[in-house]
Design a protein around this motif. Structure first.
Motif, PDB file in Angstrom:
ATOM      1  N   LYS A 190       0.826  -1.200   0.000  1.00 56.54           N
ATOM      2  CA  LYS A 190       0.000   0.000   0.000  1.00 56.54           C
ATOM      3  C   LYS A 190       0.867   1.260   0.000  1.00 56.54           C
ATOM      4  O   LYS A 190       0.597   2.233  -0.726  1.00 56.54           O
ATOM      5  N   LEU A 191       1.914   1.217   0.810  1.00 55.36           N
ATOM      6  CA  LEU A 191       2.824   2.358   0.842  1.00 55.36           C
ATOM      7  C   LEU A 191       3.519   2.559  -0.505  1.00 55.36           C
ATOM      8  O   LEU A 191       3.725   3.688  -0.963  1.00 55.36           O
ATOM      9  N   ASP A 236       2.206   1.713  -3.345  1.00 55.58           N
ATOM     10  CA  ASP A 236       1.220   2.308  -4.263  1.00 55.58           C
ATOM     11  C   ASP A 236       1.103   3.817  -4.051  1.00 55.58           C
ATOM     12  O   ASP A 236       1.044   4.602  -5.016  1.00 55.58           O
ATOM     13  N   GLU A 237       1.047   4.194  -2.753  1.00 49.54           N
ATOM     14  CA  GLU A 237       0.976   5.628  -2.469  1.00 49.54           C
ATOM     15  C   GLU A 237       2.231   6.364  -2.965  1.00 49.54           C
ATOM     16  O   GLU A 237       2.154   7.488  -3.494  1.00 49.54           O
ATOM     17  N   ALA A 238       3.377   5.681  -2.784  1.00 47.80           N
ATOM     18  CA  ALA A 238       4.623   6.286  -3.255  1.00 47.80           C
ATOM     19  C   ALA A 238       4.613   6.454  -4.772  1.00 47.80           C
ATOM     20  O   ALA A 238       5.064   7.472  -5.319  1.00 47.80           O
ATOM     21  N   LYS A 243       1.929   6.855  -6.580  1.00 47.98           N
ATOM     22  CA  LYS A 243       1.045   7.978  -6.874  1.00 47.98           C
ATOM     23  C   LYS A 243       1.757   9.315  -6.666  1.00 47.98           C
ATOM     24  O   LYS A 243       1.630  10.251  -7.477  1.00 47.98           O
ATOM     25  N   GLU A 244       2.508   9.381  -5.557  1.00 46.53           N
ATOM     26  CA  GLU A 244       3.268  10.605  -5.306  1.00 46.53           C
ATOM     27  C   GLU A 244       4.298  10.859  -6.424  1.00 46.53           C
ATOM     28  O   GLU A 244       4.494  11.994  -6.866  1.00 46.53           O
ATOM     29  N   ASP A 251       3.961   9.858  -9.462  1.00 45.20           N
ATOM     30  CA  ASP A 251       3.219  10.341 -10.633  1.00 45.20           C
ATOM     31  C   ASP A 251       2.906  11.829 -10.518  1.00 45.20           C
ATOM     32  O   ASP A 251       3.038  12.593 -11.489  1.00 45.20           O
ATOM     33  N   GLN A 252       2.459  12.232  -9.299  1.00 42.99           N
ATOM     34  CA  GLN A 252       2.164  13.649  -9.107  1.00 42.99           C
ATOM     35  C   GLN A 252       3.423  14.518  -9.282  1.00 42.99           C
ATOM     36  O   GLN A 252       3.388  15.598  -9.903  1.00 42.99           O
TER      37      GLN A 252
END
Length: 651
Positions: free
Chosen positions: A219-220, A222-224, A226-227, A229-230
């Motif tokens: 999960k971390l 995935d969040e990483a 996403k970050e 990507d941003q």
């Protein structure tokens, strides 16, 4: 081949911390067969580097040397030439295509298979394999592909892997714990298997226990992602902004360059305009003076002179390259040409009218009036030589008629005084007017001889009868009839001598003053060497022949200006030499002994004139007359000798 592998590993690759995985004996295609080896190697240190090394056997011994190495990541294509038919040829595409021929197809296939495995493990299928059999590529399902490749690779690696010190120590400890390991290998293997199973179970339980942590970790991650990507989106926007700023800065830089170039061009253009304005701008006052200036007053003549000089400077300005192609410059030059032509025409017309007035009016101020135009005559000489030449001819025409009339009357009076005819009384009444006319003409044109030329004063001092002024000299000519009749022959000869001296004394200052005036008014040099024109040629020239000596519109050189003065004097005083010859003939007719008096007087005046200027009109004319006098004197001597000889014979 195995022995060669071990030798290459030992001698070449082990010192460089590399492991040899595959080897093929090759030679270059199409050339003389010089065998060498292509080796596929990996480094023992991480990160692992995979290379293809060319090894060549030394010609002087049995040792091998490393010749060329290529990184496997630089290999783009492996071409086996034929996927169906076995062929020893193959190509490797690095920075260029290398064509090889293997010693056997087995070695070629083994080498290509090793390259394929290394590509799968380390390069993630970046190399293209063409014309290669699918059996060599060991195709398998995707899930087990890496494992099979890894296993095969590990087998190849394990063949040459050595135990390090820690591994040796662990094995020794394990062997010591099992005393029967050497005696009973099967029991030792079973024990190891049981322990391995225990460890596998513990690992499975540990993995299951850590599943939650793994999920959290995923999960971390995935969040990483996403970050990331941003951040990538922001970086992309920033990159676009920076690109826009870069384009704007490029435009600003280009604009600044254009502005600088424009400013430079403006400065140069302003400099050129200032040059043209400063050197080709004629003041309105000068233009008005050239068009409407008063040529009769001193102030008007001075204004016209200044305007003419300014116009000449504007017309003679040295233009820079390209200026003559400007329309405004062409217009200004045409305007200057029109002004020059208009003023030259107006000046020539005015001076012609002054010459006409001078031919009829004997006012004493005309000479000074003409000298005021001397600078304008010089300007006309430099700008329009045709009109200058026309004025010169007109001046000679008017003055020659005036002088011819006055000089003939003057010589007529002298002849009457010499002969003492019965018409003498009538001539006495008109003689003072004529003599005064000659004097007034001389003074009106040039002023007193002492004011115009110093040589005239020196001549008058050397003359016998020149101590008084012209009026007293003319009066002495009139008083000759009051002499007594005693000693008639001597008195007549003395009378003739004085009259002849008086004539020469009147002619000298007149000619010298006129010559000096011509030099000053027409701006001609008096004291330069002549070009060699003889006086006899000059005497035969009329006004037309004189004008042919000059090229229209081209000023004369300094060496020919003195000739021009003499030619002008010859045209103006063309009657002097014939009148002197007539007077000499009359004196010789009256008394042949008069030639002695005339010889003495003429010799003195010729010597005096030659000391001043040996090539002047006066000196040349008097010299020609002196020749005539000398011939008459020779005739007189011959006649006297003949008479004396006859007298002796008769006695």
């Amino acid at each position: 081949m195995t022995a060669i592998k071990h030798a290459l590993q030992r001698d070449i690759f082990t010192p460089n911390d590399e492991r040899l995985l595959s080897i093929v004996n090759v030679c270059k295609a199409g050339k003389k067969k010089r065998n060498c080896f292509l080796c596929a190697t990996v480094t023992t240190e991480r990160p692992v580097q995979v290379n293809v090394v060319k090894v060549k056997k030394s010609d002087k011994g049995d040792f091998y040397k490393r010749q060329t190495a290529w990184a496997l990541r630089d290999l783009a294509v492996v071409d086996a030439k034929d996927a169906v038919k076995e062929s020893p040829e193959f190509d490797l595409h690095f920075d260029k295509v290398y064509k090889w021929v293997a010693s056997s197809t087995v070695e070629k296939n083994t080498f290509i298979s090793c390259i394929w495995k290394l590509n799968q493990r380390y390069l993630r299928k970046k190399i293209d394999f063409i014309n290669v059999s699918s059996q060599l590529l060991e195709e398998s399902v995707p899930s087990g592909e890496n494992q099979s490749v890894a296993g095969g690779d590990e087998e190849a690696v394990d063949e040459y892997q050595e135990l390090n010190a820690r591994e040796e120590q662990d094995i020794e400890i394990m062997m010591e714990g099992c005393e029967y390991a050497i005696a009973n290998a099967e029991a030792f293997a079973e024990k190891l298997s049981r322990e391995l199973q225990v460890l596998d179970g513990a690992n499975i339980q540990s993995i299951m226990a850590s599943e939650k942590q793994v999920n959290i970790l995923m999960k971390l991650l995935d969040e990483a992602l996403k970050e990331v990507d941003q951040i990538e989106l922001k970086l992309s926007s920033y990159e676009e902004m920076l690109q826009s700023v870069k384009e704007q800065m490029d435009q600003i830089s280009e604009s600044n360059h254009l502005i600088h170039l424009s400013n430079t061009n403006n400065v140069k253009l302003l400099s050129e305009i200032e040059f043209l304005v400063n050197h080709m701008d004629l003041a309105k006052g000068h233009i008005k003076a050239l068009q409407e200036g008063d040529l009769t007053s001193s102030r008007g003549i001075e204004a016209c002179t200044n305007a003419a000089d300014a116009l000449l400077q504007c017309m003679n300005v040295a233009l820079r390259p390209g200026h003559d192609m400007l329309h405004a410059v062409k217009q200004q030059q045409q305007r200057f040409s029109d002004l020059r032509e208009q003023f030259a025409r107006r000046l020539a017309s005015h001076l012609n009218s002054v010459f006409v007035q001078q031919g009829h009016d004997q006012s004493s101020t005309l000479a000074q009036d003409l000298l005021r135009y001397a600078k304008l005559m010089e300007w006309l000489k430099n700008t329009d030589y045709g009109k200058y030449e026309g004025l010169t001819k007109n001046y000679m025409d008017y003055l020659s008629r005036l002088y011819e009339r006055e000089i003939k009357d003057f010589f007529e009076v002298a002849k009457i005084k010499m002969t003492g005819t019965t018409r003498e009384g009538k001539k006495f009444a008109t003689l003072p007017r004529k003599e005064s006319a000659v004097k007034q003409e001389t003074e009106s044109l040039h002023g007193s001889s002492g004011k115009l030329t110093g040589s005239t004063s020196s001549l008058n001092k050397l003359s016998v009868q020149s101590s008084g002024n012209r009026r007293s000299q003319s009066s002495s000519l009139l008083d000759m009839g009051n002499m007594s009749a005693s000693d008639l022959d001597v008195a007549d000869r003395t009378k003739f001598d004085k009259i002849f001296e008086q004539v020469l004394s009147e002619l000298e200052p007149l000619c010298l003053a006129e010559q000096d005036f011509i030099s000053k008014f027409f701006k001609l040099q008096q004291h330069q060497s002549t070009s060699g024109t003889t006086m006899n040629e000059v005497e035969e020239m009329d006004g037309v022949a004189l004008s042919r000596l000059h090229t229209s519109g081209v000023p004369q050189t300094v060496s020919s200006e003195k000739d021009m003065i003499r030619q002008m004097m010859t045209k103006i005083f063309r009657c002097i030499e014939p009148e002197l010859n007539n007077l000499i003939a009359l004196g010789d007719k009256i008394d042949s002994f008069n030639s002695l008096y005339m010889l003495v007087k003429m010799s003195h005046h010729v010597w005096t004139a030659q000391n001043v200027d040996p090539a002047s009109f006066l000196s040349t004319t008097l010299g020609n007359v002196l020749v005539t006098v000398k011939r008459n004197f020779d005739k007189c001597i011959v006649s006297s000798l003949s008479c004396c000889y006859n007298f002796v014979l008769l006695s």
